[in-house]
Motif scaffolding. Structure first.
Motif, PDB file in Angstrom:
ATOM      1  N   LEU A  15       0.845  -1.194   0.000  1.00 55.69           N
ATOM      2  CA  LEU A  15       0.000   0.000   0.000  1.00 55.69           C
ATOM      3  C   LEU A  15       0.880   1.242   0.000  1.00 55.69           C
ATOM      4  CD1 LEU A  15      -2.748  -1.058   2.590  1.00 55.69           C
ATOM      5  CD2 LEU A  15      -2.860  -1.154   0.091  1.00 55.69           C
ATOM      6  N   LEU A  16       0.413   2.266  -0.694  1.00 51.06           N
ATOM      7  CA  LEU A  16       1.219   3.466  -0.889  1.00 51.06           C
ATOM      8  C   LEU A  16       0.667   4.641  -0.088  1.00 51.06           C
ATOM      9  CD1 LEU A  16       1.564   3.253  -4.785  1.00 51.06           C
ATOM     10  CD2 LEU A  16       3.146   2.350  -3.068  1.00 51.06           C
ATOM     11  N   SER A  17       1.555   5.471   0.400  1.00 51.73           N
ATOM     12  CA  SER A  17       1.159   6.708   1.069  1.00 51.73           C
ATOM     13  C   SER A  17       0.837   7.766   0.018  1.00 51.73           C
ATOM     14  CB  SER A  17       2.288   7.207   1.964  1.00 51.73           C
ATOM     15  OG  SER A  17       3.401   7.588   1.164  1.00 51.73           O
ATOM     16  N   ILE A  18       0.291   8.901   0.463  1.00 46.11           N
ATOM     17  CA  ILE A  18       0.020  10.002  -0.467  1.00 46.11           C
ATOM     18  C   ILE A  18       1.308  10.433  -1.166  1.00 46.11           C
ATOM     19  CG2 ILE A  18      -0.552  12.451  -0.576  1.00 46.11           C
ATOM     20  CD1 ILE A  18      -2.783  12.023   1.338  1.00 46.11           C
ATOM     21  N   GLY A  19       2.393  10.549  -0.428  1.00 45.37           N
ATOM     22  CA  GLY A  19       3.657  10.959  -1.020  1.00 45.37           C
ATOM     23  C   GLY A  19       4.131  10.000  -2.098  1.00 45.37           C
ATOM     24  N   GLN A  20       3.967   8.697  -1.851  1.00 46.08           N
ATOM     25  CA  GLN A  20       4.388   7.706  -2.834  1.00 46.08           C
ATOM     26  C   GLN A  20       3.503   7.749  -4.083  1.00 46.08           C
ATOM     27  OE1 GLN A  20       4.150   4.447  -0.005  1.00 46.08           O
ATOM     28  NE2 GLN A  20       6.370   4.107  -0.155  1.00 46.08           N
ATOM     29  N   VAL A  21       2.206   7.983  -3.873  1.00 46.88           N
ATOM     30  CA  VAL A  21       1.298   8.114  -5.021  1.00 46.88           C
ATOM     31  C   VAL A  21       1.686   9.319  -5.864  1.00 46.88           C
ATOM     32  CG1 VAL A  21      -1.079   8.658  -5.684  1.00 46.88           C
ATOM     33  CG2 VAL A  21      -0.637   6.920  -3.942  1.00 46.88           C
ATOM     34  N   LEU A  22       1.963  10.439  -5.214  1.00 43.38           N
ATOM     35  CA  LEU A  22       2.369  11.645  -5.938  1.00 43.38           C
ATOM     36  C   LEU A  22       3.664  11.407  -6.709  1.00 43.38           C
ATOM     37  CD1 LEU A  22       1.598  14.374  -3.245  1.00 43.38           C
ATOM     38  CD2 LEU A  22       0.322  13.936  -5.342  1.00 43.38           C
ATOM     39  N   ALA A  23       4.596  10.697  -6.112  1.00 41.37           N
ATOM     40  CA  ALA A  23       5.872  10.429  -6.773  1.00 41.37           C
ATOM     41  C   ALA A  23       5.671   9.612  -8.046  1.00 41.37           C
ATOM     42  CB  ALA A  23       6.815   9.697  -5.827  1.00 41.37           C
ATOM     43  N   LYS A  24       4.678   8.716  -8.038  1.00 41.86           N
ATOM     44  CA  LYS A  24       4.425   7.874  -9.203  1.00 41.86           C
ATOM     45  C   LYS A  24       3.614   8.583 -10.283  1.00 41.86           C
ATOM     46  CE  LYS A  24       4.661   3.357  -6.912  1.00 41.86           C
ATOM     47  NZ  LYS A  24       5.714   2.811  -7.820  1.00 41.86           N
ATOM     48  N   LEU A  25       2.730   9.524  -9.885  1.00 39.04           N
ATOM     49  CA  LEU A  25       1.803  10.105 -10.838  1.00 39.04           C
ATOM     50  C   LEU A  25       2.183  11.501 -11.333  1.00 39.04           C
ATOM     51  CD1 LEU A  25      -1.685   9.022  -9.423  1.00 39.04           C
ATOM     52  CD2 LEU A  25      -0.275   7.917 -11.158  1.00 39.04           C
ATOM     53  N   THR A  26       2.884  12.273 -10.526  1.00 37.08           N
ATOM     54  CA  THR A  26       3.154  13.660 -10.933  1.00 37.08           C
ATOM     55  C   THR A  26       4.061  13.796 -12.162  1.00 37.08           C
ATOM     56  OG1 THR A  26       4.877  13.763  -9.207  1.00 37.08           O
ATOM     57  CG2 THR A  26       2.728  14.749  -8.707  1.00 37.08           C
ATOM     58  N   PRO A  48      -9.285   5.180  -0.762  1.00 33.78           N
ATOM     59  CA  PRO A  48      -8.124   4.516  -0.170  1.00 33.78           C
ATOM     60  C   PRO A  48      -8.452   3.950   1.206  1.00 33.78           C
ATOM     61  CG  PRO A  48      -7.931   6.896   0.032  1.00 33.78           C
ATOM     62  CD  PRO A  48      -9.125   6.642  -0.836  1.00 33.78           C
ATOM     63  N   ALA A  49      -7.670   2.965   1.601  1.00 34.35           N
ATOM     64  CA  ALA A  49      -7.813   2.405   2.943  1.00 34.35           C
ATOM     65  C   ALA A  49      -7.253   3.393   3.962  1.00 34.35           C
ATOM     66  CB  ALA A  49      -7.080   1.072   3.026  1.00 34.35           C
ATOM     67  N   ARG A  50      -7.572   3.172   5.229  1.00 30.63           N
ATOM     68  CA  ARG A  50      -7.061   4.025   6.305  1.00 30.63           C
ATOM     69  C   ARG A  50      -6.357   3.156   7.342  1.00 30.63           C
ATOM     70  NH1 ARG A  50      -8.500   9.619   6.727  1.00 30.63           N
ATOM     71  NH2 ARG A  50      -9.632  10.163   4.818  1.00 30.63           N
ATOM     72  N   THR A  51      -5.239   3.664   7.827  1.00 29.95           N
ATOM     73  CA  THR A  51      -4.553   2.989   8.920  1.00 29.95           C
ATOM     74  C   THR A  51      -5.279   3.321  10.220  1.00 29.95           C
ATOM     75  OG1 THR A  51      -3.094   4.853   9.424  1.00 29.95           O
ATOM     76  CG2 THR A  51      -2.382   3.336   7.683  1.00 29.95           C
ATOM     77  N   PRO A  52      -5.008   2.583  11.308  1.00 28.19           N
ATOM     78  CA  PRO A  52      -5.635   2.923  12.593  1.00 28.19           C
ATOM     79  C   PRO A  52      -5.388   4.365  13.016  1.00 28.19           C
ATOM     80  CG  PRO A  52      -4.611   0.758  12.713  1.00 28.19           C
ATOM     81  CD  PRO A  52      -4.207   1.343  11.384  1.00 28.19           C
ATOM     82  N   SER A  53      -4.288   4.941  12.517  1.00 27.23           N
ATOM     83  CA  SER A  53      -3.986   6.342  12.851  1.00 27.23           C
ATOM     84  C   SER A  53      -4.666   7.329  11.912  1.00 27.23           C
ATOM     85  CB  SER A  53      -2.471   6.574  12.794  1.00 27.23           C
ATOM     86  OG  SER A  53      -1.803   5.715  13.699  1.00 27.23           O
ATOM     87  N   GLY A  54      -5.371   6.811  10.892  1.00 25.98           N
ATOM     88  CA  GLY A  54      -6.100   7.683   9.976  1.00 25.98           C
ATOM     89  C   GLY A  54      -5.359   8.057   8.709  1.00 25.98           C
ATOM     90  N   ARG A  56      -4.042   7.751   4.935  1.00 26.87           N
ATOM     91  CA  ARG A  56      -4.536   7.124   3.714  1.00 26.87           C
ATOM     92  C   ARG A  56      -3.489   6.181   3.153  1.00 26.87           C
ATOM     93  NH1 ARG A  56      -6.191  12.292   3.996  1.00 26.87           N
ATOM     94  NH2 ARG A  56      -8.374  12.805   3.505  1.00 26.87           N
ATOM     95  N   LYS A  57      -3.953   5.027   2.664  1.00 29.84           N
ATOM     96  CA  LYS A  57      -3.080   4.059   2.017  1.00 29.84           C
ATOM     97  C   LYS A  57      -3.742   3.609   0.710  1.00 29.84           C
ATOM     98  CE  LYS A  57       0.391   3.765   4.886  1.00 29.84           C
ATOM     99  NZ  LYS A  57       1.775   4.086   4.449  1.00 29.84           N
TER     100      LYS A  57
END
Length: 233
Positions: A15-26, A48-54, A56-57
């Motif tokens: 699962l990817l974080s927002i930063g990782q998604v941006l790195a792949k798509l921008t 996206p899924a959410r971790t227990p801490s909230g 996004r994944k």
């Protein structure tokens, strides 16, 4: 080594974080920002899924879905409502026509609008003469370029058909002027939204502008059809 591979397999999909998604798509979609990503989630286009801490994944499926949404916005200028309905049909197991296109994509994340044509390829695909292309460029129906997109192909093919009926690009200057006036109407209508400079505000402005354009197109087509009905014997 085998144990490490087994542990990675048991860990489930990556699962990817927002930063990782941006790195792949921008690289392909530089307009994408964390704010716009959250806006697309708010609009129900990705979940996206959410971790227990909230946090996004995003899964690989989420990534492909985002690629499709962003490409449909960029290449087809579609409002979010149309994209949402299209995705809903895909989720339901249907094979909807790509909005604004004439053929089904072989895969949800593959769009035909990525094609580019050289000048000679454009002329061959549209069945046009170099003179007609030059006239289209001179009349500002097609932008001069080394490579042309499918919008240029569609425009040139339409001009070829019209030329066969004796309607040349120079005869269509009033059509272009009318479009410029419509753009002025749209710009005035979205002006109250345009002051928002954040990604969410820009996305809402673009979506509203596209919706107005669709309604204006309906008005234009209805008026044309009414006129054609009067011409019918």
């Amino acid at each position: 080594m085998a144990r490490s591979a087994a542990q990675a397999k048991d860990a489930g999909p990556v699962l990817l974080s927002i930063g990782q998604v941006l790195a792949k798509l921008t690289p392909e979609h530089p307009e994408l920002t964390p704010s716009k990503l959250r806006f697309l989630e708010e609009q129900g286009l990705v979940s996206p899924a959410r971790t227990p801490s909230g946090y996004r994944k995003f899964s690989a499926g989420d990534l492909e879905r985002l690629k499709l949404v962003l490409s449909m916005q960029r290449d087809h200028y579609l409002p979010l409502k149309v994209i949402r309905d299209y995705l809903a049909d895909l989720d339901a197991g249907l094979r909807p026509l790509l909005p604004g296109g004439s053929a089904r994509p072989s895969r949800p994340n593959m769009l035909s609008t990525g094609r580019r044509f050289t000048r000679d390829e454009l002329l061959r695909e549209a069945g046009a003469t170099p003179q007609l292309l030059a006239e289209a460029v001179s009349a500002s129906f097609i932008q001069a370029s080394d490579l042309f997109g499918e919008d240029a192909l569609q425009m040139l093919a339409a001009l070829v058909a019209l030329a066969g009926r004796g309607i040349e690009p120079r005869h269509l200057r009033t059509v272009r002027a009318a479009v410029e006036r419509e753009l002025g109407l749209i710009e005035s209508a979205v002006a109250p939204l345009a002051h928002r400079r954040d990604a969410s505000g820009r996305a809402k402005t673009a979506d509203t502008a596209q919706e107005i354009a669709r309604q204006l197109d309906t008005v234009r087509r209805t008026l044309l059809q009414s006129g054609l009905d009067r011409l019918a014997p």
